[in-house]
Design a protein around this motif. Structure first.
Motif, mmCIF file in Angstrom:
data_model
loop_
_atom_site.group_PDB
_atom_site.id
_atom_site.type_symbol
_atom_site.label_atom_id
_atom_site.label_comp_id
_atom_site.label_asym_id
_atom_site.label_seq_id
_atom_site.Cartn_x
_atom_site.Cartn_y
_atom_site.Cartn_z
ATOM 1 N N PRO A 134 38.796 59.130 31.872
ATOM 2 C CA PRO A 134 38.659 59.255 33.119
ATOM 3 C C PRO A 134 39.830 59.006 33.762
ATOM 4 O O PRO A 134 40.754 58.076 33.408
ATOM 5 N N PHE A 135 40.007 59.855 34.930
ATOM 6 C CA PHE A 135 41.639 59.627 35.557
ATOM 7 C C PHE A 135 41.277 58.111 36.222
ATOM 8 O O PHE A 135 42.442 57.531 36.240
ATOM 9 N N THR A 136 40.390 57.988 37.026
ATOM 10 C CA THR A 136 40.140 56.615 37.722
ATOM 11 C C THR A 136 38.904 56.098 37.088
ATOM 12 O O THR A 136 37.782 56.587 37.412
ATOM 13 N N PRO A 137 38.779 55.140 36.211
ATOM 14 C CA PRO A 137 37.540 54.503 35.688
ATOM 15 C C PRO A 137 36.965 53.621 36.691
ATOM 16 O O PRO A 137 37.448 53.109 37.532
ATOM 17 N N LEU A 138 35.583 53.701 36.774
ATOM 18 C CA LEU A 138 35.001 52.809 37.508
ATOM 19 C C LEU A 138 34.185 51.941 36.713
ATOM 20 O O LEU A 138 33.432 52.495 35.851
ATOM 21 N N CYS A 139 33.886 50.707 37.368
ATOM 22 C CA CYS A 139 32.943 49.925 36.752
ATOM 23 C C CYS A 139 31.471 50.438 36.646
ATOM 24 O O CYS A 139 30.557 50.087 35.931
ATOM 25 N N ARG A 140 31.038 50.841 37.607
ATOM 26 C CA ARG A 140 29.862 51.603 37.650
ATOM 27 C C ARG A 140 30.184 52.745 38.949
ATOM 28 O O ARG A 140 30.814 52.564 39.757
ATOM 29 N N PRO A 141 29.260 53.688 38.800
ATOM 30 C CA PRO A 141 29.569 55.099 39.816
ATOM 31 C C PRO A 141 29.331 54.469 41.177
ATOM 32 O O PRO A 141 30.108 55.124 42.161
ATOM 33 N N ASP A 142 28.616 53.576 41.380
ATOM 34 C CA ASP A 142 28.479 53.228 43.040
ATOM 35 C C ASP A 142 29.086 51.785 43.331
ATOM 36 O O ASP A 142 28.853 51.346 44.170
ATOM 37 N N CYS A 143 30.251 51.562 42.787
ATOM 38 C CA CYS A 143 30.968 50.369 42.935
ATOM 39 C C CYS A 143 31.363 50.202 44.519
ATOM 40 O O CYS A 143 31.971 51.231 44.775
ATOM 41 N N PRO A 144 30.753 49.034 45.072
ATOM 42 C CA PRO A 144 31.493 49.139 46.419
ATOM 43 C C PRO A 144 32.856 48.801 46.546
ATOM 44 O O PRO A 144 33.375 48.851 47.635
ATOM 45 N N GLY A 145 33.440 48.203 45.754
ATOM 46 C CA GLY A 145 34.904 48.347 45.952
ATOM 47 C C GLY A 145 35.137 46.888 46.644
ATOM 48 O O GLY A 145 34.479 45.879 46.731
ATOM 49 N N LEU A 146 36.460 46.688 47.229
ATOM 50 C CA LEU A 146 36.772 45.736 48.102
ATOM 51 C C LEU A 146 36.755 45.717 49.460
ATOM 52 O O LEU A 146 37.104 47.140 49.863
ATOM 53 N N CYS A 147 36.839 44.886 50.242
ATOM 54 C CA CYS A 147 36.891 44.811 51.769
ATOM 55 C C CYS A 147 38.391 45.165 52.042
ATOM 56 O O CYS A 147 39.162 44.649 51.395
ATOM 57 N N ASP A 148 38.636 46.311 52.864
ATOM 58 C CA ASP A 148 39.885 46.978 53.129
ATOM 59 C C ASP A 148 40.668 45.743 54.138
ATOM 60 O O ASP A 148 41.946 45.832 54.375
ATOM 61 N N GLN A 149 40.010 44.775 54.663
ATOM 62 C CA GLN A 149 40.419 43.733 55.432
ATOM 63 C C GLN A 149 41.012 42.419 54.946
ATOM 64 O O GLN A 149 42.181 42.013 54.893
ATOM 65 N N CYS A 150 40.080 42.126 54.068
ATOM 66 C CA CYS A 150 40.343 40.612 53.334
ATOM 67 C C CYS A 150 40.382 40.773 51.717
ATOM 68 O O CYS A 150 40.795 39.843 51.240
ATOM 69 N N ALA A 194 37.942 40.921 49.842
ATOM 70 C CA ALA A 194 36.733 40.100 49.113
ATOM 71 C C ALA A 194 36.056 41.353 48.271
ATOM 72 O O ALA A 194 36.070 42.533 48.711
ATOM 73 N N ARG A 195 35.436 40.788 47.244
ATOM 74 C CA ARG A 195 34.317 41.688 46.333
ATOM 75 C C ARG A 195 33.329 42.138 47.107
ATOM 76 O O ARG A 195 32.417 41.087 47.301
ATOM 77 N N LEU A 196 33.037 43.174 47.584
ATOM 78 C CA LEU A 196 31.904 43.670 48.384
ATOM 79 C C LEU A 196 30.600 43.604 47.564
ATOM 80 O O LEU A 196 29.559 43.273 48.105
ATOM 81 N N GLU A 197 30.340 43.611 46.355
ATOM 82 C CA GLU A 197 29.353 43.507 45.774
ATOM 83 C C GLU A 197 28.789 42.013 45.799
ATOM 84 O O GLU A 197 27.644 41.717 45.678
ATOM 85 N N ASP A 198 29.806 41.136 45.671
ATOM 86 C CA ASP A 198 29.450 39.737 45.864
ATOM 87 C C ASP A 198 28.770 39.266 47.076
ATOM 88 O O ASP A 198 28.158 38.376 47.512
#
Ligand SMILES: [Zn+2]
Ligand SMILES: [Zn+2]
Length: 183
Positions: free
Chosen positions: A136-152, A154-158
């Motif tokens: 894949p061009f950009t792999p994802l850990c899962r299709p709906d991975c919320p990613g990181l907070c763009d401010q700090c 932090a992992r949004l999943e946690d």
């Protein structure tokens, strides 16, 4: 089928049947990846196992190779940067011809045609292309991975309810004023 000594494990000596149209052999082998197959973001690391199951068929122009290749790719999730590991299984095919000029560009499908000396079949390029095409061009850990907070960062999943207090513009003006005084 024997490997040519002191050379790439992807090379096979096939002198014995290359010129006997109709003859067939199978290859079921595990090789180390020749170099990193892929990009910085995702790929099969050098030395990782690559499994090839293919059949080699002697045809009048050369050898027709078809089968599958399987490996484990490692990458970085494009959103949360976690390590991602997944299996890659790809179809492999290629026509190895004695003389490429005889095949010409009849159908413009020259990508899967390789020239060889009639004795040594080098499957490295075929395997590499097959694996790289499946990444894949950009792999994802899962299709709906919320990613990181763009401010700090932090992992949004946690911390799904993660939020930052929005500072009132009047207060922020005051803050920058204090900062200016301090400096
Ligand atoms: Zn992720
Ligand atoms: Zn944050």
């Amino acid at each position: 089928m024997s490997h040519r000594p002191d050379s790439s494990p992807y090379r096979f000596l096939i002198r014995d049947f290359a010129r006997s149209p109709g003859a067939q052999r199978t290859v079921s082998e595990t090789f180390p990846a020749p170099a990193v197959l892929g990009t910085v973001m995702v790929g099969v690391p050098e030395g990782a196992e690559i499994r090839l199951d293919a059949s080699l068929e002697a045809v009048s122009e050369g050898i027709w190779v078809s089968g599958t290749v399987a490996a484990e790719a490692v990458g970085e999730c494009g959103r949360c940067l976690d390590e991602v590991r997944f299996d890659v299984a790809a179809p492999v095919q290629g026509l190895f011809v004695f003389d490429q000029s005889q095949v010409g560009d009849e159908e413009g499908e020259s990508e899967d045609v390789f020239e060889f000396d009639g004795e040594t079949l080098d499957l490295e390029e075929v395997v590499r292309d097959a694996v790289v095409l499946q990444l894949p061009f950009t792999p994802l850990c899962r299709p709906d991975c919320p990613g990181l907070c763009d401010q700090c960062g932090a992992r949004l999943e946690d911390d799904p309810d993660h939020a930052h207090e929005v500072i009132d513009p009047r207060w922020s003006a005051l803050t920058s004023l204090t900062e200016q005084e301090e400096s």
